[in-house]
Design a protein around this motif. Structure first.
Motif, PDB file in Angstrom:
ATOM      1  N   THR A 217       0.855  -1.182   0.000  1.00  0.00           N
ATOM      2  CA  THR A 217       0.000   0.000   0.000  1.00  0.00           C
ATOM      3  C   THR A 217       0.891   1.231   0.000  1.00  0.00           C
ATOM      4  OG1 THR A 217      -1.714  -1.182   1.212  1.00  0.00           O
ATOM      5  CG2 THR A 217      -1.826   1.225   1.236  1.00  0.00           C
ATOM      6  N   LEU A 218       0.668   2.113  -0.962  1.00  0.00           N
ATOM      7  CA  LEU A 218       1.505   3.303  -1.071  1.00  0.00           C
ATOM      8  C   LEU A 218       1.302   4.228   0.130  1.00  0.00           C
ATOM      9  CD1 LEU A 218       1.031   4.202  -4.841  1.00  0.00           C
ATOM     10  CD2 LEU A 218       2.764   2.762  -3.805  1.00  0.00           C
ATOM     11  N   PRO A 219       2.394   4.789   0.652  1.00  0.00           N
ATOM     12  CA  PRO A 219       2.262   5.729   1.768  1.00  0.00           C
ATOM     13  C   PRO A 219       1.684   7.063   1.286  1.00  0.00           C
ATOM     14  CG  PRO A 219       4.541   5.598   1.062  1.00  0.00           C
ATOM     15  CD  PRO A 219       3.783   4.573   0.260  1.00  0.00           C
ATOM     16  N   GLN A 220       1.146   7.817   2.201  1.00  0.00           N
ATOM     17  CA  GLN A 220       0.627   9.144   1.881  1.00  0.00           C
ATOM     18  C   GLN A 220       1.780  10.055   1.442  1.00  0.00           C
ATOM     19  OE1 GLN A 220      -2.754  10.230   2.048  1.00  0.00           O
ATOM     20  NE2 GLN A 220      -2.915   8.008   2.031  1.00  0.00           N
ATOM     21  N   PRO A 221       1.540  10.948   0.473  1.00  0.00           N
ATOM     22  CA  PRO A 221       2.615  11.853   0.044  1.00  0.00           C
ATOM     23  C   PRO A 221       3.190  12.699   1.178  1.00  0.00           C
ATOM     24  CG  PRO A 221       0.789  11.933  -1.511  1.00  0.00           C
ATOM     25  CD  PRO A 221       0.332  11.107  -0.334  1.00  0.00           C
ATOM     26  N   ASN A 222       2.374  13.033   2.175  1.00  0.00           N
ATOM     27  CA  ASN A 222       2.886  13.869   3.268  1.00  0.00           C
ATOM     28  C   ASN A 222       3.795  13.110   4.227  1.00  0.00           C
ATOM     29  OD1 ASN A 222       1.086  12.376   4.771  1.00  0.00           O
ATOM     30  ND2 ASN A 222      -0.266  14.087   5.246  1.00  0.00           N
ATOM     31  N   SER A 223       4.009  11.818   3.987  1.00  0.00           N
ATOM     32  CA  SER A 223       4.934  11.060   4.832  1.00  0.00           C
ATOM     33  C   SER A 223       6.383  11.210   4.366  1.00  0.00           C
ATOM     34  CB  SER A 223       4.541   9.582   4.891  1.00  0.00           C
ATOM     35  OG  SER A 223       4.596   8.995   3.618  1.00  0.00           O
TER      36      SER A 223
END
Length: 193
Positions: free
Chosen positions: A39-45
Motif C-alpha cells: 500500500t503506497l504511503p501518503q505523500p505527506n509522509s
C-alpha cells in the motif's frame, strides 16, 4: 522544404500520440510479488518538498531504454512524469493520497506501467520508518543502511537498491527487482529541496 516537411510530420505524430494516451485511476496498492501487496504511503509522509530531473535507464530482457523523469514531491502529492528523448510525455502518475491518476501512450502502458514506476520511486526514496510497516502488512521486510536497501520476502531479496551516497538525491542509484527481472539506474541531474 524537406526540413519543414519532417518537422510537420513529427509535430503531427506528437499531436496524434498525445491524443491517444490512456488515462485511468489506479488503486493505491501495488503487488510487488505474488501474494505480496504494498500500500503506497501518503505523500505527506515524505519529509521534504522536492522537485527533480532524473535520467533513468531501465533494463529488461536484454533491452535497455533511457528516459528523463520529472519528479515533484510535496505534502499534497507525488507526481512522476516520464519524458521521451524527443521531449514528449510518455506517461505520468499523480498520487494525492486519495487516488492515483495515471496516463500513458498505448504502446508505453504495456511496457512501463506508471503505477509500478511510482512504487519503485517510493521504495527508493521514502524513509525506512514509513516503508517498513507498509511492507510488513504485505508480508515483506525492509533492510536499510545509508548505502543499501533491500525488500525481502521469506528472508530472500525481492528488491535490491544501492546508493552511491547517503544523500540519495546525489550520484547514481541502482534498483533491481529480482523476481520481475528488471533493473533501473537512476541519476538525479537537478534537485531543488
Amino acid at each position: 522544404m524537406r526540413k519543414n516537411r519532417i518537422l510537420l510530420i513529427c509535430g503531427l505524430l506528437l499531436a496524434l500520440t498525445a491524443c491517444s494516451s490512456i488515462r485511468q485511476q489506479a488503486p493505491s496498492r501495488v503487488t510487488l510479488a505474488k501474494d505480496h501487496p504494498f500500500t503506497l504511503p501518503q505523500p505527506n509522509s515524505y519529509p521534504q518538498k522536492i522537485t527533480a530531473t532524473q535520467l533513468v535507464s531501465g533494463k529488461y530482457k536484454q533491452q535497455t531504454h533511457s528516459l528523463q523523469f520529472q519528479v515533484e514531491q510535496s505534502p499534497e502529492r507525488l507526481v512522476l512524469v516520464g519524458i521521451s528523448p524527443w521531449g514528449g510525455e510518455l506517461f505520468s502518475a499523480n498520487w494525492d493520497g486519495k487516488e492515483i491518476k495515471t496516463s500513458s501512450l498505448p504502446a508505453v502502458s504495456k511496457q512501463l506501467q506508471p503505477l509500478y514506476m511510482l512504487a519503485d520511486f517510493i521504495i527508493t526514496y521514502y524513509p525506512a520508518k514509513v516503508l517498513s510497516p507498509l511492507l510488513a502488512r504485505g508480508g515483506m521486510t525492509l533492510q536499510d543502511t545509508p548505502l543499501t536497501r533491500s525488500v525481502l520476502v521469506d528472508g530472500k531479496p525481492l528488491i535490491q537498491i544501492n546508493y552511491q551516497y547517503p544523500d540519495h538525491w546525489r550520484g547514481k542509484i541502482t534498483y533491481r527487482h529480482i523476481q520481475r527481472h528488471y533493473s533501473l539506474t537512476i541519476e538525479t541531474i537537478q534537485a531543488q529541496h
